[in-house]
Enzyme design. Structure first.
Site, mmCIF file in Angstrom:
data_model
loop_
_atom_site.group_PDB
_atom_site.id
_atom_site.type_symbol
_atom_site.label_atom_id
_atom_site.label_comp_id
_atom_site.label_asym_id
_atom_site.label_seq_id
_atom_site.Cartn_x
_atom_site.Cartn_y
_atom_site.Cartn_z
ATOM 1 N N ASN A 232 24.650 46.062 36.138
ATOM 2 C CA ASN A 232 24.853 46.903 37.208
ATOM 3 C C ASN A 232 24.893 45.846 38.436
ATOM 4 O OD1 ASN A 232 24.172 48.939 35.501
ATOM 5 N ND2 ASN A 232 21.973 49.086 35.922
ATOM 6 N N ASP B 163 24.149 47.175 41.636
ATOM 7 C CA ASP B 163 23.315 47.381 42.638
ATOM 8 C C ASP B 163 22.096 46.874 43.252
ATOM 9 O OD1 ASP B 163 22.463 49.919 40.287
ATOM 10 O OD2 ASP B 163 21.383 48.204 40.866
ATOM 11 N N HIS C 181 28.186 41.454 35.921
ATOM 12 C CA HIS C 181 29.114 42.180 36.664
ATOM 13 C C HIS C 181 29.230 41.713 38.020
ATOM 14 C CE1 HIS C 181 29.926 44.700 33.079
ATOM 15 N NE2 HIS C 181 30.293 43.673 32.753
ATOM 16 N N CYS D 251 39.450 42.276 57.523
ATOM 17 C CA CYS D 251 38.632 41.069 57.781
ATOM 18 C C CYS D 251 38.854 40.884 59.338
ATOM 19 C CB CYS D 251 38.999 39.953 57.032
ATOM 20 S SG CYS D 251 38.489 38.285 57.692
ATOM 21 N N CYS E 102 40.098 38.530 60.578
ATOM 22 C CA CYS E 102 41.621 37.902 60.589
ATOM 23 C C CYS E 102 42.564 38.768 60.100
ATOM 24 C CB CYS E 102 41.352 36.622 59.376
ATOM 25 S SG CYS E 102 41.994 37.491 57.603
ATOM 26 N N SER F 61 22.592 52.030 28.538
ATOM 27 C CA SER F 61 24.057 51.718 28.579
ATOM 28 C C SER F 61 25.021 52.412 27.200
ATOM 29 C CB SER F 61 24.035 49.956 28.298
ATOM 30 O OG SER F 61 25.392 49.531 28.077
ATOM 31 N N SER F 62 26.124 52.335 27.596
ATOM 32 C CA SER F 62 26.791 53.210 26.322
ATOM 33 C C SER F 62 27.404 51.932 25.231
ATOM 34 C CB SER F 62 28.066 54.069 27.002
ATOM 35 O OG SER F 62 28.701 53.013 27.702
#
Ligand code: APR
Ligand code: ZN
Length: 253
Positions: free
Chosen positions: A101, A103, A118, A149, A151, A190-191
């Protein structure tokens, strides 16, 4: 379920090194959508356009549409399952959480040893001028769908792993090392369908760890587990904590 809870809790208390491996289902009760299964993100977004690095670099807009959905994660709060894991870690019953996750909910709940395979949504970098941004800093622009951004570049990329990118080497190496050495591993929400992340529970299993699965739906790998709870993370984890720590609290009284 009672007997399974007692057996799992007793195996947990006997284990020397316990790890938890989490996926999107761990955040579902915090209001964050999962990727697969009913109402999953990939039923509603084109993964090729929204989550591949090449597509992001060509046209980031589909990712920002997905990110508006992922914005739930920014406001999402940990649920009792996250707090149960943080308390079990604090009391020495959990070595760490390896999570897919992005988050940050485990950290928000107080977990300290968290391995983010991840990456995470909370930091972003401009690929052209390397300026750094926080998620709070750009959330307004995510709403509008036009993230730029200072920039002028539109290539403001969150530090998450897009499909087509490799996972952070040191996080993957460390996760494999501790998974290969643990004696109990719980997979929560989780799968187990995305590799190389899903190879981590398999490594623990191959090395002889006792395996627990807490997942609402069947996975291809259910046979790998000694105990399977077809229940929600927010319900089973606090119940396990109560049996594990509750006994301890009794011992202390
Ligand atoms: N409690 C326990 N399990 C749940 C709950 C819940 N409250 N809600 C859903 N689940 C289960 C679903 O049944 C499903 O099997 O969680 C699983 C979530 O699976 P996925 O949506 O595939 O999420 P995940 O396994 O984390 O996906 C891995 O795929 O798209 C990529 O990078 C993305 O990290 C993600 C990776
Ligand atoms: Zn820039």
């Amino acid at each position: 379920m009672e007997e399974k809870l007692m057996e799992t809790a007793s195996a947990w208390k006997k284990a020397r090194r316990v790890l938890v491996f989490t996926g999107a289902g761990m955040s579902a009760e915090s209001g964050v959508p999962t990727f697969r299964g009913p109402g999953g993100i990939w039923n509603r977004f084109d993964v090729e356009k929204a989550a591949y690095l090449q597509s992001f670099l060509t046209d980031p807009r589909p990712f920002w549409e997905l990110a508006r959905e992922l914005m739930l994660k920014a406001e999402a709060r940990p649920h009792p399952g996250h707090y149960a894991l943080a308390r079990l870690e604090k009391k020495g019953y959990l070595q760490g959480v390896i999570t897919q996750n992005i988050d940050g909910l485990h950290q928000k709940a107080g977990s300290r040893e968290v391995y983010e395979l991840h990456g995470s949504l909370d930091r972003l970098d401009c690929l052209d001028c390397q300026r750094e941004y926080s998620w709070e800093g750009i959330s307004g622009e995510v709403e509008s769908g036009e993230v730029k951004c200072a920039c002028g570049s539109k290539k403001v990329k969150p530090r998450i792993v897009f499909f087509g990118e490799s996972l952070p080497r040191e996080v993957m190496d460390r996760s494999m090392e501790i998974a290969g050495d643990c004696d109990l591993l719980l997979v929560v929400g989780s799968s187990l369908g995305v590799f190389p992340a899903a190879s981590i529970p398999q490594l623990a299993w191959q090395r002889g760890a006792k395996m627990v699965l807490i997942n609402s739906e069947k996975t291809y790998y259910d046979d790998m587990f000694n105990w399977v709870f077809r229940k929600s993370a927010g319900r089973v984890l606090p119940e396990l904590e109560k049996i594990i720590l509750g006994g301890e609290q009794e011992e202390n009284n």
